[in-house]
Write a protein that holds these residues in place. Structure first.
Motif, PDB file in Angstrom:
ATOM      1  N   GLU A  74       0.822  -1.210   0.000  1.00 57.61           N
ATOM      2  CA  GLU A  74       0.000   0.000   0.000  1.00 57.61           C
ATOM      3  C   GLU A  74       0.859   1.265   0.000  1.00 57.61           C
ATOM      4  O   GLU A  74       0.470   2.294   0.552  1.00 57.61           O
ATOM      5  CB  GLU A  74      -0.926  -0.006   1.222  1.00 57.61           C
ATOM      6  N   SER A  75       1.998   1.218  -0.672  1.00 60.73           N
ATOM      7  CA  SER A  75       2.899   2.359  -0.693  1.00 60.73           C
ATOM      8  C   SER A  75       3.317   2.634  -2.126  1.00 60.73           C
ATOM      9  O   SER A  75       3.670   1.718  -2.873  1.00 60.73           O
ATOM     10  CB  SER A  75       4.143   2.086   0.164  1.00 60.73           C
ATOM     11  N   ILE A  76       3.295   3.911  -2.527  1.00 54.24           N
ATOM     12  CA  ILE A  76       3.744   4.249  -3.864  1.00 54.24           C
ATOM     13  C   ILE A  76       5.263   4.147  -3.979  1.00 54.24           C
ATOM     14  O   ILE A  76       5.809   4.172  -5.087  1.00 54.24           O
ATOM     15  CB  ILE A  76       3.292   5.657  -4.268  1.00 54.24           C
ATOM     16  N   ALA A  77       5.948   4.038  -2.846  1.00 62.81           N
ATOM     17  CA  ALA A  77       7.384   3.792  -2.871  1.00 62.81           C
ATOM     18  C   ALA A  77       7.683   2.330  -3.146  1.00 62.81           C
ATOM     19  O   ALA A  77       8.840   1.925  -3.183  1.00 62.81           O
ATOM     20  CB  ALA A  77       8.024   4.218  -1.551  1.00 62.81           C
ATOM     21  N   ASN A  78       6.640   1.543  -3.320  1.00 62.26           N
ATOM     22  CA  ASN A  78       6.824   0.114  -3.587  1.00 62.26           C
ATOM     23  C   ASN A  78       5.804  -0.343  -4.639  1.00 62.26           C
ATOM     24  O   ASN A  78       5.025  -1.255  -4.422  1.00 62.26           O
ATOM     25  CB  ASN A  78       6.664  -0.697  -2.299  1.00 62.26           C
ATOM     26  N   ILE A  79       5.804   0.333  -5.789  1.00 69.84           N
ATOM     27  CA  ILE A  79       4.893  -0.026  -6.882  1.00 69.84           C
ATOM     28  C   ILE A  79       5.451  -1.246  -7.610  1.00 69.84           C
ATOM     29  O   ILE A  79       6.603  -1.253  -8.056  1.00 69.84           O
ATOM     30  CB  ILE A  79       4.705   1.149  -7.849  1.00 69.84           C
ATOM     31  N   ASN A  80       4.630  -2.262  -7.728  1.00 70.79           N
ATOM     32  CA  ASN A  80       5.031  -3.516  -8.364  1.00 70.79           C
ATOM     33  C   ASN A  80       4.307  -3.650  -9.699  1.00 70.79           C
ATOM     34  O   ASN A  80       3.086  -3.745  -9.748  1.00 70.79           O
ATOM     35  CB  ASN A  80       4.684  -4.709  -7.473  1.00 70.79           C
ATOM     36  N   VAL A  81       5.073  -3.627 -10.777  1.00 67.89           N
ATOM     37  CA  VAL A  81       4.514  -3.765 -12.118  1.00 67.89           C
ATOM     38  C   VAL A  81       4.835  -5.163 -12.629  1.00 67.89           C
ATOM     39  O   VAL A  81       6.009  -5.515 -12.798  1.00 67.89           O
ATOM     40  CB  VAL A  81       5.079  -2.699 -13.073  1.00 67.89           C
ATOM     41  N   ARG A  82       3.798  -5.961 -12.791  1.00 70.79           N
ATOM     42  CA  ARG A  82       3.942  -7.345 -13.245  1.00 70.79           C
ATOM     43  C   ARG A  82       4.992  -8.089 -12.423  1.00 70.79           C
ATOM     44  O   ARG A  82       5.879  -8.762 -12.948  1.00 70.79           O
ATOM     45  CB  ARG A  82       4.257  -7.398 -14.734  1.00 70.79           C
ATOM     46  N   GLY A  83       4.887  -7.924 -11.113  1.00 73.94           N
ATOM     47  CA  GLY A  83       5.720  -8.692 -10.201  1.00 73.94           C
ATOM     48  C   GLY A  83       7.090  -8.133  -9.930  1.00 73.94           C
ATOM     49  O   GLY A  83       7.878  -8.749  -9.201  1.00 73.94           O
TER      50      GLY A  83
END
Length: 841
Positions: A235-244
């Motif tokens: 739930e953090s934009i500092a940890n955006i996961n794109v396709r894993g």
């Protein structure tokens, strides 16, 4: 001589102004009526209050009576009607009327179906149909009509301008924008301001942005999480996961400047002011060959790139921060844009801030209940930007940019009644950049960009119990220059060739006061790249083929990166898309559990050394179908992605591999599905993502196990509805499987290694947290102070049901009983309201 030039310029300005004033001199309608009555021996019948406030240019004396009456009807929103050769009546028109317009491209004179038409910039829009002609009913006389189309300059009209055309549709010509962008495939995607382009990328226009559940501002990095395949495991934009992928695998560009920092409040708010950031392009696969780095995605942010003819700007405040921006045209070819945002939490303590604070600092030595720890903390953030736009002429445009981002935390602990020890944390990212765009001839153009980016994080952590001062620093300095050359063989076939050079330097430093210890590591890497691609786009077919050749001077190594982006439309509704790419990355974030920054920020940027930290390389292929009909958009995409060269210290393991050094890979196979129905009054959508994401570390046992961000099933949905003309509500939710975690071995929870005791973990990532579920809502009301000053009031709630979601779980040794462990849980945001008020002009 210099002063004489200015005097001459001032004299010419006065003469021109005087001439313009004379040319456009207006006469009161009352006087004109008297003159016409005398000329034609007629009488006007009217109410004095209807004409007393109106002034226009005099009709030519050469006009006959009927031509004079037609002239008055074309200039004034009154009805002049000749009854006979003696009397003329003047009556007031209805307060609203119907208008008709046809939207055309200025260069090709062809219609632009799909253009957006807005009245008074409210949340309700109209889409120009396939014939390019639009009709609007019951439009107020003082309404403002805005016509926009991506890739073209936006135009604004007063509704009265349409009336002057009588029964003929007004022709509206839009100039082609100066910034190249692939043709739009879907004009309205989920909400206003979101669009899909032919190459599969998603474009977010923040100035036209509508509303999304839970948001009160068009937060860039929050908004893109509505797209399938993009989410945050914690739930953090500092940890955006794109396709894993991990967050450091996203290439983040702000006006062509590479940025190494993404969020305020340590990941809860985007660090990029959305009110000046005009457009965001998100690409998950099939990236253009001109870009490398970011093996998971590219997030490219652009600010205003057009010089305007009048000052515009705005300001706003919410329960976290206040901001202002202004765009000032100094001359017809020179403009300066400025923006600034600052937290208000250092002066006002709001419920929003309290929840954000608890979320950000729950897993650190700084906790929300300062009274319990006899300590006090002070946190603030700000960002600011500046941009200079200069057009030498129609063929040469220059831009200069600057951005600054800052987070500051001071933490004081009372050692005794007379002594207070202070710890501090400072996190900054500044960037400078410049671009030069040139059109050498109708077929040949070029674009040159250069930038400097500097990221710093510095911490002074005073540990009261040990009377020890720990100082830490992580610094990244990067410079880069890129030259693109474009050649248009014809309107359907284009060639791009270019060269790029980047130099990246990184520093990591740790110092301890007692016992004294100091460590400083510096690394520099110089990269060269040449690239080329060809793009074909005609009717139902789109193809972009590219190749990039990277040379790493320090390692004397060449890396080839082919790219493909293909789309074929079989019918009016159905299309096939195929995307593929090879990419590399030479920077990574190491997660350090022992030497972290006050427990708040554990990540340090490091450069690859092609040994224990190899160059990360990704290979990705995706294929799918798009179906569009009657405002329905359905997408189904399957993808296969492998990223090789990741390190164990980059993943943040909470298991037996936590302190081990190794490199390996992850493989993610998945499906993305989206169905979206958008009309002028509502938009509704549901998306589903399936991921099967696994690590492979050959030196570990077991070597294959689920990724830390293996969210197997994820669903998001939303519904936007325009209740009234200026009132829109939005409701949506997110559900996904809990992320994997590792539990200690039951009955044997700890192990002894010398004098140290460690958690004895079981099989890695063999269990999952409970499912994550969250329901959000927002409401937006727009209004006008005047015809040029607009206001908006928005309110939003994140987690309406106050669901207690566990987003991370790990274990640590119980200091009271070394044979036992303590379970530590991190939780998502609780019920969090926010309100924003904005004024734009």
């Amino acid at each position: 001589m210099k002063y004489n030039k200015w005097l001459l310029f001032f004299f010419l300005f006065l003469v021109s102004f005087s001439y313009a004033q004379q040319k456009t001199a207006k006469t009161s309608l009352t006087d004109i009526i008297k003159t016409i009555e005398q000329r034609f021996s007629i009488k006007f019948s009217y109410a004095v209050e209807d004409v007393s406030h109106i002034s226009i240019e005099k009709p030519a004396e050469s006009l006959n009576l009927q031509e004079t009456i037609d002239y008055l009807n074309s200039k004034i929103l009154l009805n002049f009607k000749v009854l006979d050769n003696r009397y003329v009546t003047i009556s007031v028109l209805n307060k609203s009327f119907s208008i008709c317009g046809v939207v055309l491209a200025e260069d090709s004179k062809t219609t632009l179906p799909g253009a957006s038409v807005r009245i008074n910039n409210n949340s309700k829009w109209f889409i120009v149909p396939t014939n390019g002609i639009f009709n609007l009913q019951n439009v107020a006389l003082n309404a403002t009509i805005t016509i926009s189309y991506i890739g073209y300059e936006t135009r604004t009209f007063n509704a009265k301008e349409f009336f002057s055309e009588h029964n003929k549709c007004k022709e509206i010509y839009l100039k082609s924008g100066k910034e190249e962008l692939n043709p739009v495939l879907i004009n309205l995607f989920l909400t206003s301001g979101l669009q899909k382009t032919t190459d599969g990328s998603t474009v977010l226009n923040t100035k036209k942005f509508g509303i999304l559940p839970g948001l009160t501002e068009p937060d860039i990095l929050q908004s893109i999480q509505t797209l399938p395949g993009i989410e945050s495991s914690n739930e953090s934009i500092a940890n955006i996961n794109v396709r894993g992928g991990t967050n450091d695998q996203n290439l983040m560009l702000w006006d062509n400047i590479k940025m190494y920092h993404s969020g305020h409040f340590f990941g809860l708010i985007s660090a990029y002011n959305p009110n000046l950031t005009q457009k965001v392009v998100v690409t998950k696969n099939g990236t253009s060959a001109e870009y490398s780095d970011g093996v998971s995605s590219m997030i490219k942010m652009s600010t205003n790139n057009e010089i305007k003819d009048k000052i515009s700007g705005g300001g706003g405040i919410n329960l976290i921060s206040g901001d202002a921006f202004v765009e000032i045209p100094l001359t017809k070819n020179l403009e300066i844009d400025l923006s600034a945002r600052h937290s208000i939490i250092d002066r006002i303590n709001t419920a929003t801030y309290t929840n954000y604070y608890k979320k950000s600092f729950q897993d650190s030595e700084i906790n929300a209940d300062n009274s319990a720890t006899n300590s006090d903390s002070d946190f603030s953030f700000y960002d600011y930007t500046a941009k200079i736009l200069f057009d030498l002429n129609d063929k040469h445009q220059f831009r200069a940019n600057f951005i600054g981002i800052n987070n500051a935390l001071n933490y004081a602990e009372n050692q005794n009644q007379n002594t207070t020890k202070t710890s501090s944390l400072s996190q900054k990212n500044i960037g400078y950049g410049g671009t030069w765009k040139a059109q050498w001839n109708p077929k040949l153009s070029s674009f040159m960009s250069s930038y400097f980016s500097r990221y710093n994080i510095d911490a002074q952590d005073y540990r009261v119990n040990d009377d020890q001062l720990l100082s830490e620093a992580n610094e990244v300095i990067e410079t880069g220059t890129k030259l693109n050359v474009y050649y248009d063989f014809n309107p359907n076939l284009k060639l791009l060739a270019g060269y790029q050079i980047n130099e990246t330097g990184m520093l990591n430093q740790t110092r301890v006061s007692a016992p004294f210890y100091s460590s400083t590591k510096k690394k520099v890497l110089l990269n060269h790249a040449v690239f080329s691609e060809i793009e074909y786009n005609k009717k139902n077919s789109y193809l972009r083929l590219g190749m990039r050749l990277n040379y790493f001077q320090k390692f004397d190594k060449l890396v080839f990166e082919p790219r493909i982006n293909f789309r074929q439309k079989f019918t009016k509704e159905l299309a096939l898309k195929v995307e593929g790419e090879f990419k590399n990355q030479t920077t990574t974030q190491i997660i350090d559990f022992e030497d972290d920054f006050l427990g708040v920020e554990k990540r340090r940027w490091q450069l690859v050394n092609d040994q224990d930290i190899p160059i990360a390389r990704s290979k990705q292929l995706s294929a799918g179908i798009d179906f569009n009909t009657n405002n329905w958009n359905i997408e189904l995409t399957g993808f296969y992605k492998i990223v090789d060269g990741i390190t164990a210290s980059n993943q943040g393991f909470y298991n037996n591999f936590q302190f081990k050094k190794a490199f390996g890979s992850y493989t993610n196979k998945g499906i993305e599905f989206l169905i979206n129905k958008t009309t002028t009054q509502y938009s509704t959508w549901i998306s589903y993502t399936f991921n099967n994401n696994n690590y492979n570390f050959e030196s570990f046992t077991p070597s294959t196990f689920p990724s830390n961000v293996d969210i197997r099933h994820s669903v998001s949905c939303g519904f936007n509805y325009t209740v009234l003309k200026n009132l829109t509500v939005s409701v949506g939710g997110i559900w996904h499987n809990g992320i994997p975690y590792t539990k200690p071995v039951e009955g044997n929870e700890t192990i002894q290694n010398g004098n140290n005791t460690f958690v004895n973990y079981d099989a890695p990532n063999s269990l999952n947290l409970d499912d994550f579920i969250r329901l959000d809502t927002s409401i937006s009301y727009q209004f006008n102070f005047t015809s040029t000053v607009k206001g908006s009031l928005r309110a939003g709630i994140i987690n309406i049901t106050n669901q207690k979601n566990t987003i991370n779980r790990y274990y640590k040794v119980d200091p009271a009983t070394s044979g036992k462990t303590i379970e530590v849980n991190n939780y998502s945001l609780a019920f969090t309201p926010n309100v924003s008020f904005r004024v734009n002009f």
